[in-house]
Design a protein around this motif. Structure first.
Motif, PDB file in Angstrom:
ATOM      1  N   HIS A  39       0.785  -1.173  -0.165  1.00  9.35           N
ATOM      2  CA  HIS A  39      -0.109  -0.095   0.057  1.00  9.35           C
ATOM      3  C   HIS A  39       0.941   1.158   0.023  1.00  9.35           C
ATOM      4  O   HIS A  39       0.559   2.285  -0.554  1.00  9.35           O
ATOM      5  CB  HIS A  39      -1.002   0.090   1.333  1.00  9.35           C
ATOM      6  CG  HIS A  39      -2.071  -1.085   1.233  1.00  9.35           C
ATOM      7  ND1 HIS A  39      -2.891  -1.032   0.341  1.00  9.35           N
ATOM      8  CD2 HIS A  39      -2.050  -2.234   1.936  1.00  9.35           C
ATOM      9  CE1 HIS A  39      -3.645  -2.226   0.445  1.00  9.35           C
ATOM     10  NE2 HIS A  39      -3.135  -2.884   1.620  1.00  9.35           N
ATOM     11  N   ASP A  40       1.888   1.090   0.843  1.00  7.66           N
ATOM     12  CA  ASP A  40       2.835   2.486   0.823  1.00  7.66           C
ATOM     13  C   ASP A  40       3.367   2.749  -0.484  1.00  7.66           C
ATOM     14  O   ASP A  40       3.322   3.886  -1.078  1.00  7.66           O
ATOM     15  CB  ASP A  40       3.777   2.233   1.961  1.00  7.66           C
ATOM     16  CG  ASP A  40       4.541   3.538   2.240  1.00  7.66           C
ATOM     17  OD1 ASP A  40       3.864   4.697   2.390  1.00  7.66           O
ATOM     18  OD2 ASP A  40       5.867   3.521   2.218  1.00  7.66           O
ATOM     19  N   ARG A  43       0.734   4.088  -2.877  1.00  6.05           N
ATOM     20  CA  ARG A  43       0.349   5.647  -2.317  1.00  6.05           C
ATOM     21  C   ARG A  43       1.309   6.800  -3.031  1.00  6.05           C
ATOM     22  O   ARG A  43       0.998   7.380  -3.616  1.00  6.05           O
ATOM     23  CB  ARG A  43      -0.005   5.531  -0.828  1.00  6.05           C
ATOM     24  CG  ARG A  43      -0.415   7.037  -0.493  1.00  6.05           C
ATOM     25  CD  ARG A  43      -0.617   6.970   1.068  1.00  6.05           C
ATOM     26  NE  ARG A  43       0.339   6.515   1.887  1.00  6.05           N
ATOM     27  CZ  ARG A  43       1.454   7.303   2.036  1.00  6.05           C
ATOM     28  NH1 ARG A  43       1.705   8.420   1.812  1.00  6.05           N
ATOM     29  NH2 ARG A  43       2.276   6.732   2.957  1.00  6.05           N
ATOM     30  N   ARG A  44       2.642   6.240  -2.493  1.00  7.67           N
ATOM     31  CA  ARG A  44       3.680   7.005  -2.729  1.00  7.67           C
ATOM     32  C   ARG A  44       4.052   7.079  -4.317  1.00  7.67           C
ATOM     33  O   ARG A  44       4.589   8.343  -4.715  1.00  7.67           O
ATOM     34  CB  ARG A  44       5.043   6.748  -2.020  1.00  7.67           C
ATOM     35  CG  ARG A  44       5.109   6.912  -0.403  1.00  7.67           C
ATOM     36  CD  ARG A  44       6.449   6.310   0.209  1.00  7.67           C
ATOM     37  NE  ARG A  44       6.168   6.499   1.568  1.00  7.67           N
ATOM     38  CZ  ARG A  44       6.823   7.693   2.500  1.00  7.67           C
ATOM     39  NH1 ARG A  44       7.455   8.549   1.724  1.00  7.67           N
ATOM     40  NH2 ARG A  44       6.579   7.401   3.595  1.00  7.67           N
ATOM     41  N   HIS A  46       1.747   6.919  -6.627  1.00 10.52           N
ATOM     42  CA  HIS A  46       0.890   7.929  -7.304  1.00 10.52           C
ATOM     43  C   HIS A  46       1.218   9.306  -6.803  1.00 10.52           C
ATOM     44  O   HIS A  46       1.082  10.287  -7.681  1.00 10.52           O
ATOM     45  CB  HIS A  46      -0.672   7.550  -7.053  1.00 10.52           C
ATOM     46  CG  HIS A  46      -1.215   6.253  -7.617  1.00 10.52           C
ATOM     47  ND1 HIS A  46      -1.399   6.254  -9.043  1.00 10.52           N
ATOM     48  CD2 HIS A  46      -1.386   5.141  -7.115  1.00 10.52           C
ATOM     49  CE1 HIS A  46      -2.001   5.045  -9.390  1.00 10.52           C
ATOM     50  NE2 HIS A  46      -1.797   4.504  -8.208  1.00 10.52           N
TER      51      HIS A  46
END
Length: 77
Positions: A39-40, A43-44, A46
């Motif tokens: 997930h990290d 997110r980063r 994007h």
């Protein structure tokens, strides 16, 4: 700043990157984010792609969606 210039031996700020480097880095960041399992990283990735897009818009350039990104390619998170 995540685009490394071998010629300069350092990371470049988005404003220092060429138009082609920005387009390539954006494609790599987007491709990596969309294919990341964590997930990290997603997110980063994007967020990094959005920063490249902001710089492209500041330069009045259209985003080239025809460029194929590379997973963990130059400019990705």
């Amino acid at each position: 700043m995540s685009f490394y210039s071998k010629g300069l031996g350092r990371y470049l700020a988005n404003s220092e990157m060429t138009d082609d480097e920005l387009q390539s880095a954006r494609a790599n960041a987007r491709h990596t984010a969309m294919n990341a399992l964590g997930h990290d990283k997603n997110r980063r990735g994007h967020a990094q792609a959005r920063e490249y897009e902001k710089e492209l818009k500041r330069r009045n350039l259209e985003i080239d969606n025809s460029i194929k990104g590379i997973f963990n390619g130059s400019g990705s998170y």
